[in-house]
Structures are given as structure tokens and as C-alpha cells.
Scaffold this motif. Structure first.
Motif, mmCIF file in Angstrom:
data_model
loop_
_atom_site.group_PDB
_atom_site.id
_atom_site.type_symbol
_atom_site.label_atom_id
_atom_site.label_comp_id
_atom_site.label_asym_id
_atom_site.label_seq_id
_atom_site.Cartn_x
_atom_site.Cartn_y
_atom_site.Cartn_z
ATOM 1 N N PHE A 109 11.019 -62.733 -50.650
ATOM 2 C CA PHE A 109 11.605 -61.415 -50.415
ATOM 3 C C PHE A 109 10.716 -60.541 -49.538
ATOM 4 O O PHE A 109 11.187 -59.605 -48.904
ATOM 5 N N LEU A 110 9.416 -60.838 -49.509
ATOM 6 C CA LEU A 110 8.479 -60.087 -48.673
ATOM 7 C C LEU A 110 7.686 -61.089 -47.824
ATOM 8 O O LEU A 110 6.487 -61.291 -48.039
ATOM 9 N N PRO A 111 8.343 -61.734 -46.889
ATOM 10 C CA PRO A 111 7.648 -62.732 -46.067
ATOM 11 C C PRO A 111 6.564 -62.090 -45.207
ATOM 12 O O PRO A 111 6.628 -60.911 -44.878
ATOM 13 N N ILE A 112 5.592 -62.890 -44.825
ATOM 14 C CA ILE A 112 4.463 -62.409 -44.041
ATOM 15 C C ILE A 112 4.367 -63.218 -42.761
ATOM 16 O O ILE A 112 4.465 -64.439 -42.786
ATOM 17 N N LYS A 113 4.178 -62.537 -41.641
ATOM 18 C CA LYS A 113 4.054 -63.217 -40.364
ATOM 19 C C LYS A 113 2.583 -63.383 -40.013
ATOM 20 O O LYS A 113 1.842 -62.421 -39.915
ATOM 21 N N CYS A 114 2.168 -64.630 -39.853
ATOM 22 C CA CYS A 114 0.783 -64.932 -39.535
ATOM 23 C C CYS A 114 0.532 -64.651 -38.059
ATOM 24 O O CYS A 114 1.456 -64.539 -37.253
ATOM 25 N N GLY A 115 -0.742 -64.578 -37.687
ATOM 26 C CA GLY A 115 -1.096 -64.362 -36.299
ATOM 27 C C GLY A 115 -0.658 -65.501 -35.395
ATOM 28 O O GLY A 115 -0.564 -65.339 -34.172
ATOM 29 N N CYS A 116 -0.378 -66.674 -35.977
ATOM 30 C CA CYS A 116 0.076 -67.803 -35.173
ATOM 31 C C CYS A 116 1.573 -67.743 -34.897
ATOM 32 O O CYS A 116 2.119 -68.613 -34.222
ATOM 33 N N GLY A 117 2.257 -66.728 -35.447
ATOM 34 C CA GLY A 117 3.674 -66.539 -35.168
ATOM 35 C C GLY A 117 4.607 -67.111 -36.206
ATOM 36 O O GLY A 117 5.829 -66.922 -36.125
ATOM 37 N N VAL A 164 6.418 -67.476 -39.942
ATOM 38 C CA VAL A 164 6.781 -66.652 -41.099
ATOM 39 C C VAL A 164 6.521 -67.481 -42.349
ATOM 40 O O VAL A 164 7.023 -68.600 -42.475
ATOM 41 N N LEU A 165 5.760 -66.932 -43.288
ATOM 42 C CA LEU A 165 5.296 -67.709 -44.428
ATOM 43 C C LEU A 165 5.476 -66.953 -45.733
ATOM 44 O O LEU A 165 5.571 -65.730 -45.758
ATOM 45 N N CYS A 166 5.533 -67.707 -46.830
ATOM 46 C CA CYS A 166 5.567 -67.103 -48.160
ATOM 47 C C CYS A 166 4.135 -66.809 -48.587
ATOM 48 O O CYS A 166 3.178 -67.182 -47.914
ATOM 49 N N ARG A 167 3.965 -66.173 -49.725
ATOM 50 C CA ARG A 167 2.626 -65.777 -50.169
ATOM 51 C C ARG A 167 1.750 -66.988 -50.522
ATOM 52 O O ARG A 167 0.533 -66.887 -50.528
ATOM 53 N N ALA A 227 12.976 -64.065 -45.977
ATOM 54 C CA ALA A 227 13.048 -65.195 -45.060
ATOM 55 C C ALA A 227 12.452 -66.417 -45.736
ATOM 56 O O ALA A 227 11.675 -66.304 -46.691
ATOM 57 N N HIS A 228 12.826 -67.596 -45.238
ATOM 58 C CA HIS A 228 12.312 -68.845 -45.782
ATOM 59 C C HIS A 228 10.949 -69.168 -45.172
ATOM 60 O O HIS A 228 10.703 -68.918 -43.992
ATOM 61 N N CYS A 229 10.064 -69.711 -45.986
ATOM 62 C CA CYS A 229 8.748 -70.120 -45.521
ATOM 63 C C CYS A 229 8.913 -71.214 -44.467
ATOM 64 O O CYS A 229 9.718 -72.140 -44.629
ATOM 65 N N SER A 230 8.145 -71.122 -43.383
ATOM 66 C CA SER A 230 8.270 -72.071 -42.286
ATOM 67 C C SER A 230 7.570 -73.399 -42.563
ATOM 68 O O SER A 230 7.687 -74.330 -41.780
ATOM 69 N N VAL A 231 6.828 -73.497 -43.676
ATOM 70 C CA VAL A 231 6.224 -74.776 -44.053
ATOM 71 C C VAL A 231 7.331 -75.694 -44.544
ATOM 72 O O VAL A 231 8.025 -75.377 -45.513
#
Length: 273
Positions: A20-28, A30-33, A8-12
Motif C-alpha cells: 500500500f506504500l510502495p517505495i521507489k529505489c534510486g535504481c528506478g 518500485v519495491l515493497c518494504r 503497487a506490486h513489488c518488482s522483485v
């Protein structure tokens, strides 16, 4: 399957990098590393804005990265203790089963003491395994497969697309070559990504350097990562490998690295003969 369907694409908005391995923060979000840290994406979740804040109202503090020299919260700490936790796979290293921060989540980035992945991991979906094997082949076959594929493709457009995908994967794997650099402190367009192989060895590492770094300084940094030292009797050199042959070209230590190699270049760390 289209490569865009993976990850997924970084939401910033200033980044938008395909991870390829996006991470979902507690604020909802989806972000890159590069932007998973709360201060890197202006996280609005007070529970994650400080490593001393309680997690989801409990007295449990954010757990730190398992690497002793790192004080950043681990990936496991970003998952709440709510029902969202059930049924998910823990954010742990697949080898040593410890939780690290985003910068040290890969086995090679925390010098994982376990050589082979544990066989006790829960079975994964076979289709997902086949997809991962297709786009991310094992370390032993990666160099051969990449070289053979590049030589077979004659269409310039297809070759350019393949090189673009390879560069995306390099950026995903790369770690700072200079240990003083931090991922969040250097913009992506100010980095030079290179793949370095130890001469006469299967050892390979992917690094990024500031574009202003000299080749001599980069050589010293790379030697440190491979635990090698240089001497007058056995000096080290950094060579550039041609894409279509095994020819090598030694880099001039007194010149900038970016002036001698291109983004995504294959380099070799060798002893001078």
C-alpha cells in the motif's frame, strides 16, 4: 475503488507483493518494504549499494536510520538531490519528523516519543484522506469497525474478500515478534501473522513469527513488546479470540503456535486468573 488500484506490486519477481506504500529505489524499481534494501533486490545503482557510497556524486554519505540501534540507510537517503526532489513530501515520520529505514518507518516501530501527529504538516488532498480513512480507519475505531463489518456480511465470497484485504493490511503493518528475526531473512510463506491486543486495554500490535516458533516462546516475545513480565503470582497467557464471539481459548505453551492459530488470528495477552 478496487483495492488493486491502491499501492503497487513489488518488482522483485519472486515476491510481487501488493504494498500500500510502495517505495521507489534510486535504481528506478518500485519495491515493497521487504526488498527496499539494496542487497534484497540486487540493486544496480552503485550509489546505493553501500552505506559508505556517495549520493549522486556528492561527498554526502547515506544518512542512517534515526533509531540509534539501527545502521541501515534512512528512506530519505534513497532520494537523490536532483530535480526529482522538488515538490515531493519528505520521507519522515509524521509525528517526530525524523527519517528512519523501511523497517522502522512507522511510529510504533521506533517507539515514537510524540503522541499526536504534528498539526504543522502540509495539507493533503481531501480525496486521498477520505480514501485512506475508508481503507485504513484510525486505531480507536479499527477493532469495532472490523468486527461489525464481518458480522454484517453474510455472503461467503464477500466475507472471504474482506478477510483477504484485512490480511494484506496486517502483513503491511506487521513487525517481527522475535527481535532476533530480520525481515529480509524469513520468506513471506514461512511467517505467521497475528494481531495481539492487551487485555482490558486499547493497545494493539501486529506481529509476524516464524511458523516453527513455539507458543511459549511467542508469549515471551509478545510480553517483551508490551513491556510486561510474568511471575508465579501473576503469570501471563496467550488466548485466541473467536471471530464471531468474545470467547477465549488459552494456547498451550508447549505446542507450536502455527498448530493452534490460523494466519491473521486475533490474540489476547492476559494475566491468568
Amino acid at each position: 475503488m478496487d483495492i488493486q488500484e491502491i499501492g503497487a506490486h513489488c518488482s522483485v519477481t519472486t515476491c510481487n507483493e501488493l504494498d500500500f506504500l510502495p517505495i521507489k529505489c534510486g535504481c528506478g524499481r518500485v519495491l515493497c518494504r521487504h526488498h527496499i534494501s539494496p542487497d534484497a533486490h540486487e540493486c544496480l545503482n552503485d550509489a546505493l549499494s553501500s552505506s559508505t557510497s556517495p549520493v549522486t556524486g556528492s561527498s554526502e554519505k547515506l544518512r542512517s536510520c534515526a533509531l540509534e540501534s539501527c545502521n541501515k540507510p534512512s528512506l530519505e537517503a534513497y532520494v537523490s538531490d536532483s530535480a526529482d526532489r522538488s515538490g515531493r513530501q519528505p520521507a519522515l515520520c509524521p509525528r517526530c519528523h525524523r527519517s528512519f529505514c523501511v523497517a522502522h518507518r512507522y511510529p510504533e516501530s521506533h517507539s515514537c516519543p510524540v503522541a499526536d501527529p504534528s498539526t504543522s504538516q502540509p495539507p493533503k488532498n481531501q480525496a486521498a484522506q477520505a480514501l485512506l480513512q475508508k481503507h485504513f480507519p484510525s486505531q480507536g475505531s479499527r477493532n469495532v469497525a472490523r468486527s461489525n463489518t464481518s458480522l454484517k456480511i453474510k455472503d461467503p465470497k464477500k466475507l472471504a474478500q474482506l478477510q483477504k484485504v484485512e490480511l494484506m493490511k496486517m502483513r503491511h503493518r506487521a513487525v517481527p515478534g522475535d527481535l532476533r528475526d530480520k525481515t529480509a531473512s524469513v520468506a513471506l510463506d514461512q511467517r505467521l501473522h497475528v494481531r495481539v491486543t492487551l487485555d482490558n486495554s486499547d493497545q494493539e500490535k501486529v506481529f509476524w513469527f516464524r511458523k516453527s516458533i513455539g507458543a511459549g516462546k511467542a508469549l515471551d516475545c509478545i510480553a517483551t513488546h508490551f513491556s510486561l513480565s510474568s511471575s508465579d503470582a501473576r503469570p501471563l497467557r496467550l488466548c485466541k479470540r473467536a471471530l464471531d464471539s468474545d470467547e477465549r481459548e488459552s494456547l498451550a505453551a508447549d505446542k507450536e503456535l502455527v498448530g493452534q492459530v490460523e494466519e491473521g488470528s486475533q490474540l489476547i495477552l492476559a494475566r491468568q486468573t
